[in-house]
Design an enzyme around this catalytic site. Structure first.
Site, PDB file in Angstrom:
ATOM      1  N   GLY A  16       0.823  -1.217   0.000  1.00  0.00           N
ATOM      2  CA  GLY A  16       0.000   0.000   0.000  1.00  0.00           C
ATOM      3  C   GLY A  16       0.846   1.250   0.000  1.00  0.00           C
ATOM      4  O   GLY A  16       0.536   2.237   0.673  1.00  0.00           O
ATOM      5  N   SER A  18       1.527   3.342  -2.498  1.00  0.00           N
ATOM      6  CA  SER A  18       1.322   4.342  -3.560  1.00  0.00           C
ATOM      7  C   SER A  18       0.945   5.702  -3.009  1.00  0.00           C
ATOM      8  O   SER A  18       1.136   6.721  -3.669  1.00  0.00           O
ATOM      9  CB  SER A  18       0.241   3.867  -4.534  1.00  0.00           C
ATOM     10  N   ARG A  19       0.397   5.741  -1.822  1.00  0.00           N
ATOM     11  CA  ARG A  19      -0.069   7.030  -1.284  1.00  0.00           C
ATOM     12  C   ARG A  19      -0.199   6.936   0.237  1.00  0.00           C
ATOM     13  O   ARG A  19       0.016   5.879   0.826  1.00  0.00           O
ATOM     14  CB  ARG A  19      -1.399   7.405  -1.913  1.00  0.00           C
ATOM     15  N   VAL A  56      -2.537  -7.653  -2.924  1.00  0.00           N
ATOM     16  CA  VAL A  56      -2.068  -8.455  -1.783  1.00  0.00           C
ATOM     17  C   VAL A  56      -3.042  -9.573  -1.411  1.00  0.00           C
ATOM     18  O   VAL A  56      -2.658 -10.536  -0.740  1.00  0.00           O
ATOM     19  CB  VAL A  56      -1.755  -7.586  -0.536  1.00  0.00           C
ATOM     20  N   ASN A  82       0.884  -2.745   5.270  1.00  0.00           N
ATOM     21  CA  ASN A  82       0.143  -1.493   5.479  1.00  0.00           C
ATOM     22  C   ASN A  82      -1.122  -1.398   4.630  1.00  0.00           C
ATOM     23  O   ASN A  82      -2.060  -0.672   4.987  1.00  0.00           O
ATOM     24  CB  ASN A  82       1.092  -0.324   5.158  1.00  0.00           C
ATOM     25  N   SER A 134      -5.171  -0.346  13.645  1.00  0.00           N
ATOM     26  CA  SER A 134      -5.903   0.923  13.808  1.00  0.00           C
ATOM     27  C   SER A 134      -6.377   1.033  15.250  1.00  0.00           C
ATOM     28  O   SER A 134      -6.594   0.013  15.930  1.00  0.00           O
ATOM     29  CB  SER A 134      -7.122   0.949  12.889  1.00  0.00           C
ATOM     30  N   TYR A 147     -14.155  -3.539   8.994  1.00  0.00           N
ATOM     31  CA  TYR A 147     -12.808  -2.970   9.116  1.00  0.00           C
ATOM     32  C   TYR A 147     -12.217  -3.223  10.512  1.00  0.00           C
ATOM     33  O   TYR A 147     -11.079  -3.682  10.642  1.00  0.00           O
ATOM     34  CB  TYR A 147     -12.913  -1.477   8.822  1.00  0.00           C
ATOM     35  N   ALA A 148     -12.994  -2.937  11.555  1.00  0.00           N
ATOM     36  CA  ALA A 148     -12.480  -3.120  12.920  1.00  0.00           C
ATOM     37  C   ALA A 148     -12.175  -4.588  13.194  1.00  0.00           C
ATOM     38  O   ALA A 148     -11.205  -4.905  13.904  1.00  0.00           O
ATOM     39  CB  ALA A 148     -13.479  -2.574  13.937  1.00  0.00           C
ATOM     40  N   LYS A 151      -8.799  -5.237  11.757  1.00  0.00           N
ATOM     41  CA  LYS A 151      -7.723  -4.557  12.481  1.00  0.00           C
ATOM     42  C   LYS A 151      -7.452  -5.236  13.825  1.00  0.00           C
ATOM     43  O   LYS A 151      -6.320  -5.275  14.291  1.00  0.00           O
ATOM     44  CB  LYS A 151      -8.058  -3.074  12.652  1.00  0.00           C
ATOM     45  N   ILE A 180      -5.536   9.896  11.046  1.00  0.00           N
ATOM     46  CA  ILE A 180      -4.405  10.418  10.274  1.00  0.00           C
ATOM     47  C   ILE A 180      -4.922  11.064   8.984  1.00  0.00           C
ATOM     48  O   ILE A 180      -5.809  10.499   8.320  1.00  0.00           O
ATOM     49  CB  ILE A 180      -3.416   9.276   9.901  1.00  0.00           C
TER      50      ILE A 180
HETATM   51  P1  NAI Z   1      -5.000   4.978   1.528  1.00  0.00           P
HETATM   52  O1  NAI Z   1      -6.374   4.614   1.111  1.00  0.00           O
HETATM   53  O2  NAI Z   1      -4.536   6.390   1.341  1.00  0.00           O
HETATM   54  O3  NAI Z   1      -3.938   4.001   0.830  1.00  0.00           O
HETATM   55  C1  NAI Z   1      -4.161   2.612   0.816  1.00  0.00           C
HETATM   56  C2  NAI Z   1      -3.055   1.933   0.063  1.00  0.00           C
HETATM   57  O4  NAI Z   1      -3.344   0.522   0.061  1.00  0.00           O
HETATM   58  C3  NAI Z   1      -2.924   2.362  -1.387  1.00  0.00           C
HETATM   59  O5  NAI Z   1      -1.550   2.381  -1.726  1.00  0.00           O
HETATM   60  C4  NAI Z   1      -3.608   1.236  -2.156  1.00  0.00           C
HETATM   61  O6  NAI Z   1      -3.086   1.027  -3.455  1.00  0.00           O
HETATM   62  C5  NAI Z   1      -3.249   0.059  -1.274  1.00  0.00           C
HETATM   63  N1  NAI Z   1      -4.142  -1.079  -1.493  1.00  0.00           N
HETATM   64  C6  NAI Z   1      -5.488  -1.144  -1.321  1.00  0.00           C
HETATM   65  N2  NAI Z   1      -5.928  -2.348  -1.667  1.00  0.00           N
HETATM   66  C7  NAI Z   1      -4.857  -3.069  -2.077  1.00  0.00           C
HETATM   67  C8  NAI Z   1      -4.662  -4.385  -2.560  1.00  0.00           C
HETATM   68  N3  NAI Z   1      -5.688  -5.252  -2.708  1.00  0.00           N
HETATM   69  N4  NAI Z   1      -3.399  -4.782  -2.879  1.00  0.00           N
HETATM   70  C9  NAI Z   1      -2.360  -3.939  -2.742  1.00  0.00           C
HETATM   71  N5  NAI Z   1      -2.464  -2.682  -2.283  1.00  0.00           N
HETATM   72  C10 NAI Z   1      -3.713  -2.261  -1.965  1.00  0.00           C
HETATM   73  O7  NAI Z   1      -4.909   4.546   3.061  1.00  0.00           O
HETATM   74  P2  NAI Z   1      -4.072   5.156   4.289  1.00  0.00           P
HETATM   75  O8  NAI Z   1      -4.941   6.130   4.996  1.00  0.00           O
HETATM   76  O9  NAI Z   1      -2.728   5.556   3.874  1.00  0.00           O
HETATM   77  O10 NAI Z   1      -4.006   3.873   5.234  1.00  0.00           O
HETATM   78  C11 NAI Z   1      -2.930   2.964   5.221  1.00  0.00           C
HETATM   79  C12 NAI Z   1      -3.150   1.925   6.304  1.00  0.00           C
HETATM   80  O11 NAI Z   1      -3.290   2.580   7.561  1.00  0.00           O
HETATM   81  C13 NAI Z   1      -4.417   1.103   6.098  1.00  0.00           C
HETATM   82  O12 NAI Z   1      -4.192  -0.233   6.512  1.00  0.00           O
HETATM   83  C14 NAI Z   1      -5.404   1.765   7.034  1.00  0.00           C
HETATM   84  O13 NAI Z   1      -6.391   0.879   7.445  1.00  0.00           O
HETATM   85  C15 NAI Z   1      -4.490   2.176   8.183  1.00  0.00           C
HETATM   86  N6  NAI Z   1      -5.023   3.226   9.005  1.00  0.00           N
HETATM   87  C16 NAI Z   1      -5.283   4.484   8.492  1.00  0.00           C
HETATM   88  C17 NAI Z   1      -5.786   5.473   9.324  1.00  0.00           C
HETATM   89  C18 NAI Z   1      -6.075   6.850   8.831  1.00  0.00           C
HETATM   90  O14 NAI Z   1      -6.597   7.656   9.626  1.00  0.00           O
HETATM   91  N7  NAI Z   1      -5.762   7.195   7.597  1.00  0.00           N
HETATM   92  C19 NAI Z   1      -6.081   5.211  10.732  1.00  0.00           C
HETATM   93  C20 NAI Z   1      -5.763   3.893  11.155  1.00  0.00           C
HETATM   94  C21 NAI Z   1      -5.252   2.944  10.323  1.00  0.00           C
END
Ligand code: NAI
Length: 241
Positions: A16, A18-19, A56, A82, A134, A147-148, A151, A180
């Site tokens: 994950g 990419s962003r 993944v 991630n 999370s 989701y929960a 996690k 975040i």
């Molecule tokens: P995001 O939505 O900005 O990025 C998600 C990333 O996961 C992207 O790079 C996407 O390409 C990748 N992804 C999604 N499905 C995929 C798959 N099947 N195979 C490969 N890659 C895949 O998410 P963010 O906010 O950066 O979150 C990252 C991690 O942190 C996640 O696990 C999220 O649950 C966790 N998290 C985020 C919080 C927040 O407030 N943003 C809070 C708590 C946990």
């Protein structure tokens, strides 16, 4: 926290990447001297990170991605699971797909990469695994039963891995981010944002760098006595849960 630059050039794979949080983790590890590969759905990654498109949730695709990394850079020594998605919906309206897609990516996806990374790590008698959970894993969250659940499941997964592989120089830890600022939280409406923020003692949303620095600490060569830990990086939001 250890901010020393890692000069060993260890191979680190971040899913994950990419962003959002994953991209920040990739960039931080590059800055600290790791050779970083980023897996994502889109196959994009920030500068300095080798980008690979990989779902993944698909064990065959995960195996192919790891095989390519092993051929080009060597075995993965640091793994950050991630990648994660949300499909928020109240319980009574949650469809089978909402449930299974989130489980497939968040839980099975982490299992797929950890399992694939483990054998070479055992062989090398070194490994650092970090799983991104999370704050909602233990707090629960309205509209996030799927989701929960994933996690919370990741904590059991990581602690089982920590017990199985601890004797082989491999650590497995969990980071539990709070609220975040990323694309994932960008979609929340103003009312939800205000409600979330009211629960954060430090009074602000977290930044992706807050998570990335915590990852860098846990994957450091010198962090070998920390395993099975769940490190909250949440501005105090989940205290007591
Ligand atoms: P995001 O939505 O900005 O990025 C998600 C990333 O996961 C992207 O790079 C996407 O390409 C990748 N992804 C999604 N499905 C995929 C798959 N099947 N195979 C490969 N890659 C895949 O998410 P963010 O906010 O950066 O979150 C990252 C991690 O942190 C996640 O696990 C999220 O649950 C966790 N998290 C985020 C919080 C927040 O407030 N943003 C809070 C708590 C946990």
């Amino acid at each position: 926290m250890n901010n020393a630059t890692n000069t060993s050039g260890r191979v680190a794979l971040v899913t994950g990447a990419s962003r959002g949080i994953g991209a920040a983790i990739g960039t931080t590890l590059v800055e600290r001297g790791y050779r970083v590969i980023g897996l994502s759905s889109s196959g994009k990654a920030p500068g300095g990170v080798m980008a690979l498109a990989c779902d993944v949730a698909d064990p065959v695709a995960v195996d192919a991605a790891f095989a390519r990394v092993e051929k080009e850079l060597g075995p993965v020594e640091v793994l950050v699971a991630n990648a994660g998605i949300t499909r928020d919906c109240l319980l009574m309206r949650m469809g089978d797909e909402d449930w299974s897609q989130v489980l497939d990516v968040n839980l099975t996806g982490a299992f797929n990469v950890i399992r694939r990374a483990s054998r070479p790590m055992v062989k090398a008698r070194f490994g650092r695994i970090v799983v991104i959970s999370s704050v909602v894993a233990t707090m629960g969250s309205i509209g996030q039963v799927n989701y929960a659940s994933t996690k919370a499941g990741l904590i059991g997964m990581a602690r089982s891995v920590a017990r199985e592989l601890g004797g082989r120089g491999i650590t497995c830890n969990v980071i539990a981010p709070g609220f975040i600022a990323t694309d994932m939280t960008e979609i929340l409406d103003e009312k939800m944002r205000t409600e979330y923020l009211a629960k954060v003692p430090v009074g602000r949303m977290g930044e992706v760098g807050d998570i990335a620095r915590a990852v860098a600490f846990l994957v450091d060569d010198e962090s070998g006595y920390i395993t099975g830990a769940v490190l909250p990086v949440d501005g105090g939001m989940g205290m007591g849960d």
